[in-house]
Design a protein around this motif. Structure first.
Motif, mmCIF file in Angstrom:
data_model
loop_
_atom_site.group_PDB
_atom_site.id
_atom_site.type_symbol
_atom_site.label_atom_id
_atom_site.label_comp_id
_atom_site.label_asym_id
_atom_site.label_seq_id
_atom_site.Cartn_x
_atom_site.Cartn_y
_atom_site.Cartn_z
ATOM 1 N N ARG A 166 0.827 -1.124 0.005
ATOM 2 C CA ARG A 166 0.036 -0.098 0.164
ATOM 3 C C ARG A 166 0.817 1.047 0.051
ATOM 4 N N ARG A 167 1.883 1.302 0.732
ATOM 5 C CA ARG A 167 2.968 2.351 0.533
ATOM 6 C C ARG A 167 3.523 2.605 -0.710
ATOM 7 N N PHE A 168 4.071 1.653 -1.197
ATOM 8 C CA PHE A 168 4.496 1.758 -2.338
ATOM 9 C C PHE A 168 3.463 1.945 -3.570
ATOM 10 N N THR A 169 2.361 1.774 -3.667
ATOM 11 C CA THR A 169 1.224 1.909 -4.489
ATOM 12 C C THR A 169 1.231 3.358 -4.240
ATOM 13 N N LEU A 170 1.045 4.040 -3.311
ATOM 14 C CA LEU A 170 0.529 5.344 -2.943
ATOM 15 C C LEU A 170 1.875 6.280 -3.625
ATOM 16 N N ALA A 171 3.317 5.832 -3.164
ATOM 17 C CA ALA A 171 4.036 6.528 -3.813
ATOM 18 C C ALA A 171 4.283 6.694 -5.132
ATOM 19 N N LEU A 172 3.986 5.431 -5.722
ATOM 20 C CA LEU A 172 3.891 5.378 -7.305
ATOM 21 C C LEU A 172 2.830 6.415 -7.763
ATOM 22 N N CYS A 173 1.666 6.508 -7.076
ATOM 23 C CA CYS A 173 0.690 7.437 -7.543
ATOM 24 C C CYS A 173 1.115 8.721 -7.469
ATOM 25 N N GLU A 174 1.635 9.135 -6.289
ATOM 26 C CA GLU A 174 2.070 10.648 -6.085
ATOM 27 C C GLU A 174 3.216 10.975 -7.158
ATOM 28 N N ALA A 175 4.161 9.901 -7.501
ATOM 29 C CA ALA A 175 5.066 10.272 -8.488
ATOM 30 C C ALA A 175 4.542 10.494 -9.869
ATOM 31 N N ASP A 176 3.273 9.786 -10.267
ATOM 32 C CA ASP A 176 2.745 9.818 -11.476
ATOM 33 C C ASP A 176 2.137 11.153 -11.620
ATOM 34 N N ILE A 177 1.354 11.479 -10.622
ATOM 35 C CA ILE A 177 0.564 12.910 -10.606
ATOM 36 C C ILE A 177 1.590 13.927 -10.892
ATOM 37 N N ALA A 178 2.797 13.965 -10.258
ATOM 38 C CA ALA A 178 3.968 14.766 -10.312
ATOM 39 C C ALA A 178 4.534 14.954 -11.609
ATOM 40 N N ALA A 179 4.508 13.704 -12.213
ATOM 41 C CA ALA A 179 5.215 13.606 -13.509
ATOM 42 C C ALA A 179 4.149 14.224 -14.519
ATOM 43 N N VAL A 180 2.939 13.915 -14.497
ATOM 44 C CA VAL A 180 1.907 14.614 -15.469
ATOM 45 C C VAL A 180 1.860 15.933 -15.255
ATOM 46 N N LYS A 181 1.913 16.684 -14.174
ATOM 47 C CA LYS A 181 2.132 18.106 -14.168
ATOM 48 C C LYS A 181 3.302 18.451 -14.809
ATOM 49 N N ALA A 182 4.548 17.920 -14.679
ATOM 50 C CA ALA A 182 5.681 18.304 -15.305
ATOM 51 C C ALA A 182 5.787 18.150 -16.502
ATOM 52 N N ILE A 183 5.123 17.352 -17.142
ATOM 53 C CA ILE A 183 5.071 17.088 -18.634
ATOM 54 C C ILE A 183 4.319 18.213 -19.180
ATOM 55 N N ARG A 184 3.030 18.363 -18.887
ATOM 56 C CA ARG A 184 2.194 19.404 -19.332
ATOM 57 C C ARG A 184 2.950 20.640 -19.282
ATOM 58 N N GLU A 185 3.863 21.144 -18.149
ATOM 59 C CA GLU A 185 4.620 22.312 -18.224
ATOM 60 C C GLU A 185 5.301 22.662 -19.260
ATOM 61 N N VAL A 186 5.644 21.480 -20.191
ATOM 62 C CA VAL A 186 6.511 21.682 -21.451
ATOM 63 C C VAL A 186 5.816 21.196 -22.543
ATOM 64 N N VAL A 187 4.874 20.360 -22.424
ATOM 65 C CA VAL A 187 3.819 19.961 -23.418
ATOM 66 C C VAL A 187 2.436 19.963 -22.966
#
Length: 416
Positions: A166-187
Motif C-alpha cells: 500500500r505504501r509503495f502503491t501510494l508513492a507510485l501514484c504521487e510520483a505519477d501525478i507529479a510527472a503529469v504536471k511536469a510533462i504538461r509544463e513543457v507539452v
C-alpha cells in the motif's frame, strides 16, 4: 459516444515489452534487450505499418537513462528513427516496473526525481517526434507493480506484506501525478494513458468467509491508483480527472482469479461459472470514471491468439453498445516475450521469434492472428495497411458504433 472523434489514428494499437525491473534472482533486467527489440526496431515498426497499426506503446527505460540523476536518452534513438520512418505514433511508457538503483520509492524525493525525469523525457521526444499529439503513460500498471514488487517480492523494493504494498502503491501514484504536471509544463496538450489490469477476484467455493477480501481486491485495491490519480481518493495527492485522462484496462485470461490468502491468486479455469463477461468489467470500469477508454493490453497464447482477439473485440463492441466510450484495442505485445520467471517464450505476440545460430531472434508473424486482425479491421471500416498519411484523420467512432449495433454481440461469460 455519438459524433465524437477518436483519439488515435487507428483503432487497433500495439506495443513492445519494455520492463526494466530489478528482478528477484537476476539483478537488473532489460526486456527490450531480451527480445532484441532495440536491435530490430526498424523491422518491428515496419511490421506494424504493414498491419495497419499506427500507434505503439514504447518504453523509455528510466533505470538505464537516469544514472545518479544524469540523463542520457540516446537509448531510445533507434525507436524514434523507426517511428519517423514508418509513421508510427508512440505512447511513451516512462516507468515499466523499474526505477534507478539510487532511488528509494519511500523517500520524499522520489516523486520529485521522477517528475524531473518525465519532464526531460517529454522535452527529448517531442523535439524529435514526427507527429503529434503526444501520449505518455507515466507509471505503468501501478496496481500490479504494487503487488508484484510491494507484496510478492518479485522485484525491487521486494516488499512482502500488504502494508508495504500500500505504501509503495501510494508513492507510485504521487510520483505519477507529479510527472503529469511536469510533462504538461513543457507539452501543455500532452495526453496521458493510465493503465492497470481489469480484474475479478472471487472467494474459493468453500470459503464464503473470504468474500469481503475478494470484493475489496476487485473494487477497492484494483482501482486505488486510478482513484488517487483521478482525485476520487487522497485529494491531498493532487489528482483530478484531467490528470487521469485516458483510462487503459489490461485484459488477460489470468485476470479473473480465485482469492488466496497468500497471493498471487489462482486463475479461474475456462468454463468456471464464476467468470464474468469482459463486457461487464469494461462497463463497470468506464462508469466509475467516465473517461475515454482503451483496452490497453490483451493477447491470447500460442494457437488461441486469433480466437482470443475475436472474443475481446466482440466483448468490447458489446460494451460500446452499452455506451462505453471505447477508443481502441491494443494487441500486446507486437513481438513475443519471455515469461519473467522461467524465460520460456510465451507465444503471445503478433509475431513469434525464432533464434538463429548467430543468436538473432528472427520475427515470424503468427498468421491466424494477423488474419483475425484484418477481418476485424475490414469489419470496422479500418485500413489493413497504413497509407502515406495515417494522421490525416482520427478514427471515426461512428464507424465503431455502427458496427457494434449491426453485429449486436451479446456479453458472454464463456468468452475464454
Amino acid at each position: 459516444m455519438r459524433n465524437k472523434g477518436g483519439i488515435f489514428p487507428t483503432f487497433f494499437l500495439s506495443g513492445f515489452e519494455c520492463s526494466t525491473f530489478l528482478w528477484k534472482d537476476a539483478g537488473r533486467r532489460d526486456l527490450c534487450e531480451e527480445t532484441q527489440h532495440r536491435a530490430h526496431a526498424d523491422e518491428d515498426y515496419r511490421m506494424l505499418r504493414e498491419l495497419g497499426i499506427a500507434v505503439a506503446r514504447e518504453g523509455i527505460p528510466w533505470p538505464l537513462v537516469d544514472r545518479n540523476g544524469s540523463l542520457d536518452f540516446s537509448y531510445i534513438d533507434p525507436f524514434l528513427d523507426a517511428q519517423r520512418r514508418h509513421q508510427i505514433l508512440p505512447i511513451w511508457d516512462l516507468c515499466h516496473y523499474g526505477y534507478p538503483d539510487d532511488c528509494d520509492p519511500f523517500d520524499d524525493s522520489f516523486a520529485e526525481r521522477f517528475a524531473a525525469y518525465a519532464r526531460a523525457a517529454a522535452e527529448y521526444v517531442t523535439k524529435r517526434s514526427h507527429h503529434g499529439p503526444h501520449f505518455f503513460t507515466p507509471m505503468n500498471e501501478i496496481t500490479f507493480f504494487g503487488y508484484m514488487a510491494g507484496e510478492w517480492a518479485w522485484a525491487a523494493p521486494f516488499g512482502k506484506d500488504r502494508e508495504t504494498r500500500r505504501r509503495f502503491t501510494l508513492a507510485l501514484c504521487e510520483a505519477d501525478i507529479a510527472a503529469v504536471k511536469a510533462i504538461r509544463e513543457v507539452v501543455p496538450d500532452a495526453r496521458m494513458v493510465h493503465i492497470d489490469p481489469l480484474i475479478l477476484v472471487v472467494p474459493p467455493q468453500d470459503r464464503a468467509d473470504l468474500a469481503d477480501e475478494a470484493w475489496r481486491e476487485t473494487y477497492d485495491d484494483a482501482f486505488f491508483a486510478f482513484d488517487v490519480i483521478g482525485g476520487r481518493r487522497r485529494p491531498e495527492a493532487g489528482g483530478n480527472p484531467e490528470i487521469l485522462d485516458i483510462v487503459g484496462f489490461n485484459n488477460y485470461s489470468f485476470g479473473q482469479m480465485e482469492y488466496r490468502e497468500e497471493g498471487p491468486h489462482a486463475a479461474l479455469q475456462p468454463g468456471d461459472p464464476r467468470i464474468r463477461p469482459l463486457c461487464d468489467l469494461i462497463e463497470e470500469g468506464w462508469k466509475r470514471y467516465r473517461r475515454p477508454v482503451i483496452v490497453a493490453e490483451t493477447s491470447g497464447m500460442e494457437g488461441g491468439r486469433d480466437d482470443w482477439l475475436n472474443d475481446v473485440v466482440t466483448e468490447s463492441l458489446a460494451a460500446v453498445n452499452r455506451g462505453v466510450e471505447l477508443h481502441g484495442i491494443c494487441m500486446f505485445p507486437a513481438v513475443d516475450m519471455p515469461d519473467w520467471h522461467t524465460g520460456k517464450w510465451l507465444n503471445n505476440g503478433i509475431a513469434d521469434v525464432e533464434k538463429l545460430a548467430n543468436g538473432t531472434l528472427m520475427r515470424k508473424p503468427y498468421i491466424p492472428y494477423v488474419q483475425a486482425l484484418h477481418r476485424w479491421q475490414r469489419r470496422l471500416n479500418r485500413v489493413t495497411e497504413l497509407d502515406e498519411n495515417p494522421y490525416d484523420q482520427a478514427v471515426n467512432l461512428d464507424d465503431i458504433v455502427a458496427a457494434a449495433k449491426e453485429i449486436a454481440p451479446q456479453a458472454d461469460a464463456d468468452w475464454h
